[in-house]
Design an enzyme around this catalytic site. Sequence first.
Site, short mmCIF file in Angstrom:
data_model
loop_
_atom_site.label_atom_id
_atom_site.label_comp_id
_atom_site.label_asym_id
_atom_site.label_seq_id
_atom_site.Cartn_x
_atom_site.Cartn_y
_atom_site.Cartn_z
N HIS A 144 -0.43 -7.82 -1.12
CA HIS A 144 -2.26 -7.31 -0.21
C HIS A 144 -1.17 -8.61 0.60
O HIS A 144 -1.50 -10.27 -0.02
CB HIS A 144 -3.13 -6.77 0.16
CG HIS A 144 -3.63 -5.81 -1.54
ND1 HIS A 144 -3.31 -5.72 -2.83
CD2 HIS A 144 -3.77 -4.70 -0.99
CE1 HIS A 144 -4.61 -5.02 -3.63
NE2 HIS A 144 -4.38 -4.44 -2.21
N ASP A 158 -3.96 -11.36 -0.37
CA ASP A 158 -3.92 -11.91 -1.44
C ASP A 158 -3.27 -13.29 -1.74
O ASP A 158 -3.26 -14.14 -2.59
CB ASP A 158 -2.96 -10.98 -2.95
CG ASP A 158 -3.61 -9.13 -3.04
OD1 ASP A 158 -5.18 -9.25 -2.84
OD2 ASP A 158 -2.93 -8.67 -3.05
C1 XLS Z 1 -7.42 0.17 -5.63
C2 XLS Z 1 -6.03 0.46 -5.38
C3 XLS Z 1 -5.20 -0.77 -5.00
C4 XLS Z 1 -3.71 -0.18 -4.18
C5 XLS Z 1 -3.21 -1.20 -3.64
O1 XLS Z 1 -7.79 1.14 -5.85
O2 XLS Z 1 -5.14 0.50 -6.30
O3 XLS Z 1 -5.19 -1.88 -5.74
O4 XLS Z 1 -3.30 -0.20 -5.63
O5 XLS Z 1 -3.88 -1.11 -2.22
#
Ligand code: XLS
Length: 437
Positions: free
Chosen positions: A100, A103
């Site tokens: 993300h 991140d």
């Molecule tokens: C949350 C999601 C998230 C997505 C990406 O539950 O799994 O981590 O994979 O935003």
Amino acid sequence: MAIFENIPQIKYEGADSKNPFAFKFYDAEKVVMGKKMKDYLPFAMAWWHNLGAAGTDMFGRDTADKSFGAEKGTMEHAKTKVDAGFEFMQKLGIEYFCFHDVDLVPEADDINITNARLDEISDYILAKMKETGIKCLWGTANMFSNPRFMNGAGSTNSADVFCFAAAQIKKALDLTVKFGGKGYVFWGGREGYETLLNTDVKFEQENIARLMHLAVDYGRKIGFTGDFYIEPKPKEPMKHQYDFDAATAIGFLRQYGLDRDFKLNIEANHATLAGHTFQHELRVSAINGMLGSIDANQGDCLLGWDTDEFPFDVYEATMCMYEVIKAGGLTGGFNFDAKNRRSSNTYEEMFEGYILGMDTFALGLIKAAKLIEDGRIDEFVKEKYSSFDTELGKKIREGNTTLEELAGHAAELKSIDTPMSGKQEKLEGILNQIMFG
Ligand code: XLS
Ligand code: CA
Ligand code: CA
């Protein structure tokens, strides 16, 4: 200097090895059903869990140290995360990562500052990618953590917030293209509602689709040739999320003319939260030509939330790989959207989690290949529908009949045989034989 200096390069040692830092089943170069294991299983590291999540939960603070020797919230820390991440992936032979925007760097109040930080860190990451050959599987924008997104991103009631979401997507797409990423994910974390008393569902869904169209237009303009993905999840954080499951997301994509540019990123734990099996979600995606990528993790059916555990259920991995092989492989990959349990708080356990996950999917691949090569399951399914191989059955399948003709056929039948048995227990026995025989 190495960050994980006590951890060796992780190699395949075979099923009898007792070395915790070795693969027991994942043998990257081994050929299974005509392809190398690593090509069937393009594994990816999830930046957020592996380099970010440190054990904080609703009742307590961090238990793990993910500072990697730098002060958290600084650009120095952002860089040590990159160093840690690339060392980690290299030691495990993982060839992809997912991220993300937030991140990668600490988010500033001013988006221009955040974007400048992203420019700086992405240069640093790109240099590491060139040095190591590690690639980007997919990128995404976090449009759920910041309070501005409390009423959603695409579904927000604020036009300014909608613009902010657009700005984050634009930057995350720039980064994904800069890294040569294969995909771009939309996970609708807050795209949903708590009560219909305050929600215009049609308005919100139209706006989400509008935002996705804008993203596609921009992505294609800057040279993004990969797939956009929706990642379905039924609930958490919202009570009711719009991308409930694969079938719902496919309907939405078709309704709004997004199905040519989008596929699905199926997460195992989200499937079980939706009351489906992981395999069900993969099958629904595959038969609709929408199986793009996988978030490889596992939930806990005794708990009603998204636990994001490292996958160790070999049955589930086997049935997943059965679907993946039948679909001809993935255009995306297997992202470990998984985190260590709160009390597994050492560097060693970061590796043990990934070794477990990679071995589980390798075993799943081996067993699924055996199941397909064995052929009994496929033969049974073919046989089960064989009454449609008759002349009449063919007419029905090909659309060459009428309701009157079929009713006439039924009227001529003196008796009707009960349909062929489902043989569930026999088939489950075959599965066990393949698993343990
Ligand atoms: C949350 C999601 C998230 C997505 C990406 O539950 O799994 O981590 O994979 O935003
Ligand atoms: Ca996920
Ligand atoms: Ca999850």
